[in-house]
Motif scaffolding. Sequence first.
Motif, PDB file in Angstrom:
ATOM      1  N   TYR A 641       0.852  -1.188   0.000  1.00 25.10           N
ATOM      2  CA  TYR A 641       0.000   0.000   0.000  1.00 25.10           C
ATOM      3  C   TYR A 641       0.894   1.247   0.000  1.00 25.10           C
ATOM      4  N   MET A 642       0.480   2.215  -0.807  1.00 26.93           N
ATOM      5  CA  MET A 642       1.055   3.562  -0.730  1.00 26.93           C
ATOM      6  C   MET A 642      -0.091   4.549  -0.581  1.00 26.93           C
ATOM      7  N   ASP A 643       0.226   5.828  -0.255  1.00 24.07           N
ATOM      8  CA  ASP A 643      -0.827   6.807   0.002  1.00 24.07           C
ATOM      9  C   ASP A 643      -1.289   7.478  -1.275  1.00 24.07           C
ATOM     10  N   TRP A 644      -2.571   7.936  -1.239  1.00 26.15           N
ATOM     11  CA  TRP A 644      -3.114   8.684  -2.382  1.00 26.15           C
ATOM     12  C   TRP A 644      -2.254   9.906  -2.706  1.00 26.15           C
ATOM     13  N   GLN A 645      -1.604  10.496  -1.689  1.00 28.47           N
ATOM     14  CA  GLN A 645      -0.798  11.699  -1.909  1.00 28.47           C
ATOM     15  C   GLN A 645       0.425  11.426  -2.777  1.00 28.47           C
ATOM     16  N   ASN A 646       0.813  10.169  -2.858  1.00 25.92           N
ATOM     17  CA  ASN A 646       1.960   9.808  -3.693  1.00 25.92           C
ATOM     18  C   ASN A 646       1.507   9.728  -5.144  1.00 25.92           C
ATOM     19  N   THR A 647       1.346  10.870  -5.780  1.00 29.76           N
ATOM     20  CA  THR A 647       0.765  10.957  -7.126  1.00 29.76           C
ATOM     21  C   THR A 647       1.657  10.351  -8.201  1.00 29.76           C
ATOM     22  N   THR A 648       2.919  10.090  -7.860  1.00 35.99           N
ATOM     23  CA  THR A 648       3.831   9.481  -8.839  1.00 35.99           C
ATOM     24  C   THR A 648       3.310   8.147  -9.334  1.00 35.99           C
ATOM     25  N   TYR A 649       2.655   7.431  -8.420  1.00 35.14           N
ATOM     26  CA  TYR A 649       2.227   6.084  -8.758  1.00 35.14           C
ATOM     27  C   TYR A 649       0.737   6.019  -9.071  1.00 35.14           C
ATOM     28  N   LYS A 650       0.117   7.177  -9.242  1.00 32.71           N
ATOM     29  CA  LYS A 650      -1.296   7.191  -9.606  1.00 32.71           C
ATOM     30  C   LYS A 650      -1.411   7.166 -11.126  1.00 32.71           C
TER      31      LYS A 650
END
Length: 830
Positions: A641-650
Amino acid sequence: MMKSMKGLALRFFQTNKFIACSSIVSVMLSISLIITMAIFAANAQQTVVNEVKKIYGDMDLSVGYNIGQNKIIDKRLLNDITSQEGIQQFSSVLVTHLKVNQLQADVYAVGVENDSLAKSRYHFHKNVSDHEVMLNKDLAEALNVKAGDRVLIENKPYTVKEVLNDLDATGVAPDMLILSRSTVQQLMYEKTSVKNEATYILVKAKEDTDVLTLVHHIRQIDPDLRIDVAEENEFLKSNLASLNIFMIVLSMLLLIVTSLLIISNFEVFLYKYRNQFAIMRSIGATAKQMFKVVLLQCSFMNIVGAALGFLLALISNQFLQKWFEKLFSFQISTMDFNYRVALEVMFISMLMIEIFMLIPSFRSAKILPLKIMQDNEQIDFAQKGLRKKLGKGLLISGLLLIIIGKIVPKSEGIQVICVLAAALLFIFGIFILFPVYLSPILTRLLPVIKSFAGNVSFIAIKNVIPQVKKNTFVVLTISTMMMIAVFGSALLKTLEKNEEQYLKQQYPTNIVVTNRVSDKATINPSDIRAAIDDMISVQAVSTISAISSAELKQGNHYVSFNYALGDLKEMEKQGLLPSIPKNVNNIIIVTKDFADKNNLHVGDKMELGLYSEAAQKVEPIGTVMVADIVETLPGSYADAYMDWQNTTYKNRFTVFNRAFISSNDEKSTLKKLEGVKEQYPELQIHSYNESLKKSKQMFYQRWSIFIVVIIVMLLSVMLGVFNTLINNIHSKRKEFAILRVLSIDKKGVVRVILTQVILYILIGVTLGIFIGVLLTYVTKIIDGGRVYINFTFMAVIAAIMFGTALVIFIPFANKLGKRKLTLELTQDNK
């Protein structure tokens, strides 16, 4: 001569009515129990077959290609597969995804024929024509349609023919459209220009056909074909494995308990018989004459007892099912009374009981009168040293087999044999050693008993010690009954808990909201979280994305793994994740399994990459720090899991998928979520409690046969044990009369009898619980995993035993204490 033999047999019954009637009752209870168990066992396999049919219908196989194989089933291949000799019926099925206009999203769709095979597999009842559709209940509610309404699919109108129930008990239920095969075939042809006859072929084999042989023949047509066998479903395989273990162990235990019950109930009868033999041999009767007397009496008791046992089993089968349904509020699988099995078991049981009676009686008839009397009055075990060596040898052998079972790979069938043999050796070893050490243990406890319970209890237990040999079978029968109760209830409790844990994995919180259109970014996770969080009854809410794929750099190569984005800090507040750093932009939480495979530790840096379709290779994208390692990630099968704030992986795949809602008023929250669903019709709302309720209903229906087996067996054995104890007390009436003359009054007799009865039950229950728990953990080696001991059930059984004993033996002892001493002292009541 025959008339004189009949006269002797008749006179014995007249002078020993109670013993004869008790023996008949013992035969009746034993045979009734064995018949009932045999019928339950005969129906066990049918229960599994019914469970398979609930999921797969009447199909035995499904034959097709995986989607990634880019192969189709054309008319030639369809004919080659379905022309196999062992196939009784087949049905072609087309599987695809079709766009529902109102949702603007693709939904899983199935094209079927209107035959019984397809109907049983997909659980619909009405015929579907080219312009009709069937859909599951949850999807119908989302579209606000019912039977008779119209819905647009791929821009074409279809009439809703039937709304199908959701299978919530297996977790979060998927949406499904069911249309005619010709309709789906045409829609697929318009998209791909390929005429596909079937995605899968449902196959029902002929009754005398070996399914695995049929699989082999079909696979020879094309080795790339995927063939799924209904019985090989992992969940059903697991249940079937548990079923087999349960039935094997239960059969062994029932054989033991039935033998003990018969022997213990006949112990008084044989004791009395041997005295009669000694007297008749002394006045000139021959061994042949004695054998004829025994044969007549045993045959009479067997025939009467067996007939009554058969009737009792028949009545129990007819009425117990309805009684258990009302008592436990669940519907059990219908079990027909198998007359053939019942009659076969009855005659075999009669033969066994005849042998049990004839062998010791005939041996007593052959030996001299003085020797008969000596053997009859022997109160200690013969060859005690040999018994100790044998018991210890069995325990050591069982331990060695367990070690072998641990060493042998689980895939080898020998492991199951070793573990089950070890369990059997442990049981026999403890049963052989326990009576030998019981008398010394009770002797050492006598001073303590006298100090705390008084002289009457002291006398009662002291009188029991010389009779340990005689009453061993009573204690061991109670122990075996309790052992079966512990083992059976532990197995059922473990299966129930495993299903609960499976659901809990899908429901980290009591309410889960899912996005049925997870392949389209139509919902902003922040918006949905805000809309739900505004509800007064909601304590907290967090969201996660659909699973996407990334690459972990390991040396000069990359390792693929699955990840999802989520509200990590919100999940921490809900207790779904451990404490994590405040800055969540560059952290990752991974599962223990993934960390172990890739040698990751908390604090490590992970170099990640994403596959670029344009460059046709993995490109580095950044690094993240391992903030924590957990056993499993809540509500997902992702590796990290990573956070929604980590937009790099969105990316286009990491769209809103699920919301986990913690609520202090579930009913109110579910009602208010319906309003949110009107705003976002693509949402599905699931309640853990509702799914758990349905799961328990399915569990009880699936395992009801074994619940009934355990309860019927416990009731039957309990009656048999109390009947044996009454026989034993009757055989000691002169002893109680002497106690009344010397020291105790009528109330004292009641106290002595209750003390002895409770002592037998207490020892039996304690030993049974110990062996049952030991047996449960020994058999755990076979499939591993955690086991759950049902302490509540154990306490209830023990309480019923003690309570029933008080209800039966207080009036019985009170009546015995009021008998005239002159009659009790002069009457022969051995």
